[in-house]
Write a protein that holds these residues in place. Sequence first.
Motif, PDB file in Angstrom:
ATOM      1  N   THR A 178      15.394  23.342  76.949  1.00  6.34           N
ATOM      2  CA  THR A 178      16.771  23.799  76.832  1.00  6.34           C
ATOM      3  C   THR A 178      16.843  25.320  76.914  1.00  6.34           C
ATOM      4  N   ALA A 195       9.218  24.007  65.710  1.00  3.41           N
ATOM      5  CA  ALA A 195      10.479  23.323  65.402  1.00  3.41           C
ATOM      6  C   ALA A 195      10.205  21.831  65.343  1.00  3.41           C
ATOM      7  N   VAL A 216      14.729  15.118  70.303  1.00  2.31           N
ATOM      8  CA  VAL A 216      15.098  16.455  70.798  1.00  2.31           C
ATOM      9  C   VAL A 216      14.873  17.517  69.726  1.00  2.31           C
ATOM     10  N   GLY A 217      15.014  18.784  70.189  1.00  2.00           N
ATOM     11  CA  GLY A 217      15.013  19.918  69.267  1.00  2.00           C
ATOM     12  C   GLY A 217      13.666  20.329  68.726  1.00  2.00           C
ATOM     13  N   TYR A 235      10.839  17.891  65.647  1.00  2.00           N
ATOM     14  CA  TYR A 235      11.633  17.022  66.512  1.00  2.00           C
ATOM     15  C   TYR A 235      12.528  16.113  65.672  1.00  2.00           C
ATOM     16  N   SER A 236      13.631  15.720  66.271  1.00  2.00           N
ATOM     17  CA  SER A 236      14.563  14.824  65.590  1.00  2.00           C
ATOM     18  C   SER A 236      13.968  13.419  65.494  1.00  2.00           C
ATOM     19  N   TYR A 258      11.703  27.368  63.305  1.00  2.00           N
ATOM     20  CA  TYR A 258      12.885  27.655  64.105  1.00  2.00           C
ATOM     21  C   TYR A 258      14.146  27.541  63.236  1.00  2.00           C
ATOM     22  N   GLU A 272      13.346  18.641  74.841  1.00  2.00           N
ATOM     23  CA  GLU A 272      13.929  17.315  74.708  1.00  2.00           C
ATOM     24  C   GLU A 272      12.970  16.323  75.364  1.00  2.00           C
ATOM     25  N   TYR A 331       9.585  22.080  69.098  1.00  2.00           N
ATOM     26  CA  TYR A 331       8.808  23.132  69.755  1.00  2.00           C
ATOM     27  C   TYR A 331       7.471  23.286  69.010  1.00  2.00           C
ATOM     28  N   SER A 343      17.679  27.316  74.642  1.00  2.00           N
ATOM     29  CA  SER A 343      17.153  27.925  73.416  1.00  2.00           C
ATOM     30  C   SER A 343      15.631  27.917  73.374  1.00  2.00           C
ATOM     31  N   LEU A 383      13.855  25.131  73.123  1.00  2.00           N
ATOM     32  CA  LEU A 383      13.389  23.893  72.508  1.00  2.00           C
ATOM     33  C   LEU A 383      13.226  22.803  73.571  1.00  2.00           C
TER      34      LEU A 383
END
Length: 331
Positions: A191, A135, A162-163, A137-138, A36, A197, A165, A193, A195
């Motif tokens: 979200t 994507a 978050v963030g 994750y944080s 991503y 959370e 996928y 986008s 992604l």
Amino acid sequence: MNMASIGIFIFAVIYITAGNGGFVNVHCKTENVGQYGQQSLLECAVETSQGVTDVVIRTVSWKKEGVDEPLLVFHKARTIKQPRYSFAEPSWNNRNMNVSLHITNTAVEDQGVYTCVVMTDRGGETSEIRLKVTAKYSKPAIIAEPEKLTQSTGGTLICNSVGGYPKGEIRWFGELNEDWTKSAKMEVKKTESGLFELSSKLTLLPGSTYSMYTCAVFNTSGGKEDKTTFEVPDGQDASGRSGKESRKQSAEITKIVAPLVVIGSLIVGLLVVMVFVCGRRSRRDHQEVCASESDAEKGGHCEMDKEYYDTLAWGDFNAPSSNAVISWAVC
């Protein structure tokens, strides 16, 4: 020619290539993974049969399943493309056999099945490619409620990541690496986008709280992406002692009480054995005295005494306490 007209033309090309004699093949990497926000590449190359040379490409079309208009089209020496899509090689021309698709700023919506159609002066072919978008994750962040949560008061730990996928999972671990995930409640939010959370709450009961808890985020494949450890402060209990001191004192008490219980059990067992042995010995001695007497009256008296000592030997605890004292004296 607009994109809609080109789309109709491509269907005609597909119909024609279905009857191709096999002079031209389009080889693609069928499974591709894109990150991503990064660039993605769908690799495809045109290969010809042995002996076939100087192939000229007339038409190339890239289309995504579920999207009406083509993403990238080369036809009659003209290239038409939508934003974020292009040939992998900027200087691509109709004699370049590398027809790979380049995607910039990859989005979740780019995941899916793509079709590459190639038509040359020696024939053509169609190939399908799949793109999977991921994507990371944080790093998890842990918040304590209340803010001054301690081991003695308990409370709630909230872990957020978050963030990512596709949809992942948050897991909790104690200081001994025991899994506490089943005791937590996780919430998932998608979200705009595409992604995800993730948020997970772990409730800590007063007095049963460990000193450290770890929150780890795992992707959909079960791989751990990152983790964060939270150290619970060592608070005080109702007596003013810290949780660590209370646990230490409890451990010391256990060390003292356990041996005393064992010793007490041994003493009780020894007393029972002594009562049994002394009773049998007294009865045997009395029987020997009775056997040596010839007087019938004394013999009867001995029989009475024999029954009395039997009672002592087998521990008749319903007898008066004075009998218990006599049994010890006889022994």
